[in-house]
Every structure is written in structure tokens, then in C-alpha cells.
Write a protein that holds these residues in place. Sequence first.
Motif, mmCIF file in Angstrom:
data_model
loop_
_atom_site.group_PDB
_atom_site.id
_atom_site.type_symbol
_atom_site.label_atom_id
_atom_site.label_comp_id
_atom_site.label_asym_id
_atom_site.label_seq_id
_atom_site.Cartn_x
_atom_site.Cartn_y
_atom_site.Cartn_z
ATOM 1 N N ASP A 30 0.807 -1.215 0.000
ATOM 2 C CA ASP A 30 0.000 0.000 0.000
ATOM 3 C C ASP A 30 0.845 1.273 0.000
ATOM 4 O OD1 ASP A 30 1.025 -0.516 2.492
ATOM 5 O OD2 ASP A 30 -0.789 0.017 3.595
ATOM 6 N N ARG B 7 0.494 6.349 1.949
ATOM 7 C CA ARG B 7 -0.085 5.003 1.809
ATOM 8 C C ARG B 7 -1.490 5.072 1.243
ATOM 9 N NH1 ARG B 7 2.632 0.698 4.474
ATOM 10 N NH2 ARG B 7 4.255 1.502 5.849
ATOM 11 N N ARG C 202 -5.150 3.723 1.296
ATOM 12 C CA ARG C 202 -5.980 3.087 2.319
ATOM 13 C C ARG C 202 -7.237 2.520 1.688
ATOM 14 N NH1 ARG C 202 -4.705 4.364 7.715
ATOM 15 N NH2 ARG C 202 -6.157 2.646 8.019
ATOM 16 N N ASN C 203 -7.656 1.396 2.213
ATOM 17 C CA ASN C 203 -8.914 0.808 1.776
ATOM 18 C C ASN C 203 -10.031 1.352 2.669
ATOM 19 O OD1 ASN C 203 -11.109 -0.778 1.281
ATOM 20 N ND2 ASN C 203 -9.985 -2.719 1.272
#
Length: 525
Positions: free
Chosen positions: A5, A245, A247-248
Motif C-alpha cells: 500500500d 499510503r 488506504r482501503n
Amino acid sequence: MNEQDLLLSSALMADIDRAAREELGIPGVVLMENAGRGAWEVLRRVLQEEGTTPAERKTSPEGPLVFCAGPGNNGGDALVMARWAFLEEQFPLAVVTSRAGLGAAAEAQWEILRRLGLSRLVWEEEPGAVRELLGGARMIVDGLSGTGLSGALRGSAAGLVEAMNASGAPIASVDLPSGFRDDPDPGDPRVRADLTIVTGYLKRSLFTALGRPGAGRIVQVDPGFPPSLVRAAVGSGGSSPSQVRLRNPRDLTPRPVPADAHKGVRGKVGVVGGAPGTGGAPLLAGLGALYGGAGMVRVCTGAAPGEGWCDPSLMVKADTRENRTGILDWASALVIGPGWTDAGRDDLRDLLGEARQRSLPVVLDAQALRLLEPALVVESPQVSGAEKSGGEASLILTPHPGELAAMLGCTPRDLACNPWEALRKTAEIYAAVVVLKGSVTCVADPDGRISVFDGGCPALATAGTGDVLAGLAGALCAAGTEAAEAARTAVALHLRAGQRLASRAGWFTARDLARSLGEISGGAP
Ligand SMILES: NC(=O)C1=CN([C@@H]2O[C@H](COP(=O)(O)OP(=O)(O)OC[C@H]3O[C@@H](n4cnc5c(N)ncnc54)[C@H](O)[C@@H]3O)[C@@H](O)[C@H]2O)[C@@H](O)CC1
Ligand SMILES: [K+]
């Protein structure tokens, strides 16, 4: 692949590539084979198993896969893909290169294909034939440039990019759509891809406002870079400071509310905003807070009585000095700014100062951001206290690109090309969590970390959805969630609510969005 990620600059990715070869002794040809084979497997899945091409472009189902290879390792990856495609004996394929020739690694890959009996077209020698080939392709594989591009694509490669884009055939780019780079210019020639098969770590340029629409669907393959290398490179800062990063949104959920919670436990949100003609904005923020889980919401508005009235659950009062003090003494978090077009800098200074004396988390949106200047935050007592104790920031700023650009004295175009350093700087200057809203939304912590939320939802691009987001962030703060986590969770819930509603109902209004938010935040199935 661990750390998948992380979003890296092309420069840092190139450093890691080099370290894998030179420090660990992993031969470049091994990495290239892994990358090319992995990328081919992705593409074959797309072509066959899913039975679709990546976009609604004109595709020729019986046409060839056309592999366009540049001189560097990106071209080498594409030629490895071509070999694996060839070995399956079921895909017609063609190779296009340019007259400048191939570097050693790509040339070695081409030599295998040549011995297997393939021929190639040279773009500069037969532009008409290449255009025709591209126009009849089942899929174009774009391997002209990746992380090694320096400056904008020049020379004949720029012409080939133009021909690829104009062909109408679907394009799968290897690693990056060719022409993408860390510091792009909006006028750069670059491929507009339907699918980007990233080899190794995700590149930041894919997730900017400029880049994202040209990258299509993004899939990652792992050429076998040891994660310790990327950790060392990111940890040391390398050529790209701050951690970014992806992120989900599904990984972020609001705190569970105890079964015996009363409305006070769920948090009290105060909203200050509104002016004659912009009365709806603070009410939408209030609705965002209510549907985001707040137990009670009070709105102090400068709008005419009843203007924009939208829900009797909101406690609405006129924006007077007395009512401001009342709301400050009552609330557990404050949202300032939606529709606050009549306010001046002194209003913001007073409110912010008083809120922070009471240790209230504050969300600043819209007009409050136009009035904000670093001195207002630095003077504020809570920030200096938090800094001394190393504590968490409790200030959230939610600008759109125009607002952030005005705060920084740059242009929205600058932010669209490369928002990372600007975001990091803003979060540091204001000791705040900064949410840059857009089709890709970024949340920067004061410590320099940036979370990126992908998943553009055009239906969210409608009046008032930003107010709902500000209210939601306020509700999460009021329920006791730390500011950075509250901001990230608000962005995630807001995005999911928008996507859910768009899939059910198509276009919607900000008020509908607030209701959909209630379903997502409240855990409805
Ligand atoms: N070790 C390896 O072999 C691996 C390579 N990888 C691939 O290699 C790529 C990086 O390869 P390279 O560093 O060789 O470079 P690239 O292949 O990304 O592209 C740079 C090439 O384009 C040319 N070029 C540079 N700037 C240009 C400009 N402004 N206009 C026109 N042409 C220009 C240069 O001749 C250079 O060879 C990655 O993106 C990835 O696709 C990865 O797959 C992982 C493993
Ligand atoms: K490429």
C-alpha cells in the motif's frame, strides 16, 4: 507483496530497483522476468477470464495484441509479456519499437522474440502502418517509459503516444502510463491507459488529480523486491520524504457505540456558519454530524430564520455572541465555516481561540479556510500545549484544491500535478490534519504521513457534500476519536456512502448522502 500500500515516487522506486540489483545481487533480468510474466498473467486474466476489455473503447476481438516497447527496462518488461503471450499460441501479436533502438536489457528480450520468428515495426519508418495496426488492436501494451523517464517524453516517443491515444483501442500500461513522472506538467504527452499493471510498488504519480484519470484500473504485480529494501528506503527518507499510503475505505469503521449509550455519550457537535443566501451549508454539516452518529447537533447560523431548513432534529439558533458562547460551552466538537460568507478574520480568531481553550476538537471548512492564517493557530493555546507534550493535533482542515491553493499561494494546477509536499507542509505549519478533497482524497497528519483514498465517485461531486463531510468529521471527533483517525474514517465513510448511493440511485443530493451515511456509519446491512 508486503508494504504494497506504500506509494513511492518514481525516483525512490528507481533507487530500490538499483539496490535490489547492486546491493542484493538480484540480476535485473530476474526482476524483469518476474515483472513481465506477472504482468502478462494479469493481462491474460483481463482478456480471457473476465471476458471484457478494460474500458468502453473500440476493441477488435480478433485483432493483435500490440506491444509498444521503449528503449529502457519498461520496454523490456513489455517484451517479456510478449514472449509469454506468444508461447500460449492463441494470441496474434505485433511489436512496435522506435528507430533509436533498444537498450541492452530490452534488446536481449527482443532478440529472443526475433529468434522465435517475430518481426517488428519501427514507428518512425512506417507511421501509417503502425497507426493502422494500433487502430485494429485487441489491446495495446504500453511499455514506452516507466520510472526511468527524465523530463517530459520527447521526440518520436511523444508522437507514438499520440498515435496510441488516438487509436481508440484499449491500452494496458506497464508500471506507469508512459509519460507519467514525479513532477509532471499538465501539457506533458502521456498515455491514457485503461489498465495500469504496476510492477512493484505503487507510484505516487498515479494518484494525483492529474494522473488518476489517465491510469484506469490499477493492478499490482510483484517482481520480487524484498520488503526490507522499501522499508529502509522509506524509513531513511531517501529521495521522497514522508510516508504516503493507499488506504482501503473498508478498513476504517467508526468506534462501536455501547448498547446503553444515551445521546450525550454519542457526542455533541456545534456548527458555526451560514449567512444570508448560504443557509443550507451549515445545516448540511449538521445533518452530516447527525447521520454520522452524533447524539445532538446545534447550529449557530448567520442565515435568515428558516433558510435552508432541512431537518427538525437540528437545533438551529442565530449567530449571536451569546449563542456562540453557548455552543462553545455545550459542544464536544466544533465545525466552523460552512456557508460563513459574512464572517471576518476576528470571528475566526475568537472562535478558534475559545474552542481551543476549552480543548474542543475543531473542523475548519469552506470560508473558515479562506480566513485562516498560521498565526491564528500558532497563537492558540492548545496547539502549543499539544506540541510541548507531543500530543495529537485536534484541528482538522478540509480544503478542496482551490482552498488549499489559496492558503499556500499556489494554483490548483500545481496541486493536481504534485500535491504531496504541499500537503505535508500545510499539516506541519498548522499542526493540523489536512484533508484535500477530490476524486482522490488525501489526508495528511502533522507528522508527515499521508493516507490516500482512491475510488472516484462522480456523484459525490455535487453541492453540499463537503459540508456533510465536515459535519461527519466533527461527529467522529465528538465521539472521542483522535483527529487524524476521525478525518480518515470520515473520508472513508463518506466515500462508501457516496458509492453505495450512486450504485442504487444514480445522482443524488447532499441531503440524500447524509442519509446514506447513516446506513454506513450505523452498520446497516
Ligand atoms: N530491474 C529490472 O529490470 C526491472 C525493471 N522494471 C521496469 O523498468 C522500468 C524502469 O526502467 P528504466 O530505468 O530502464 O527506464 P524506463 O524504461 O522507464 O524509461 C526510460 C527510457 O526512456 C528513455 N527516456 C528517458 N527520458 C526520456 C524522455 N524525456 N523522452 C524520451 N525518452 C526518454 C531513456 O532512453 C530510458 O531508456 C520500470 O518502470 C519498470 O517497468 C521493473 O519491472 C522491475 C524490475
Ligand atoms: K509504460
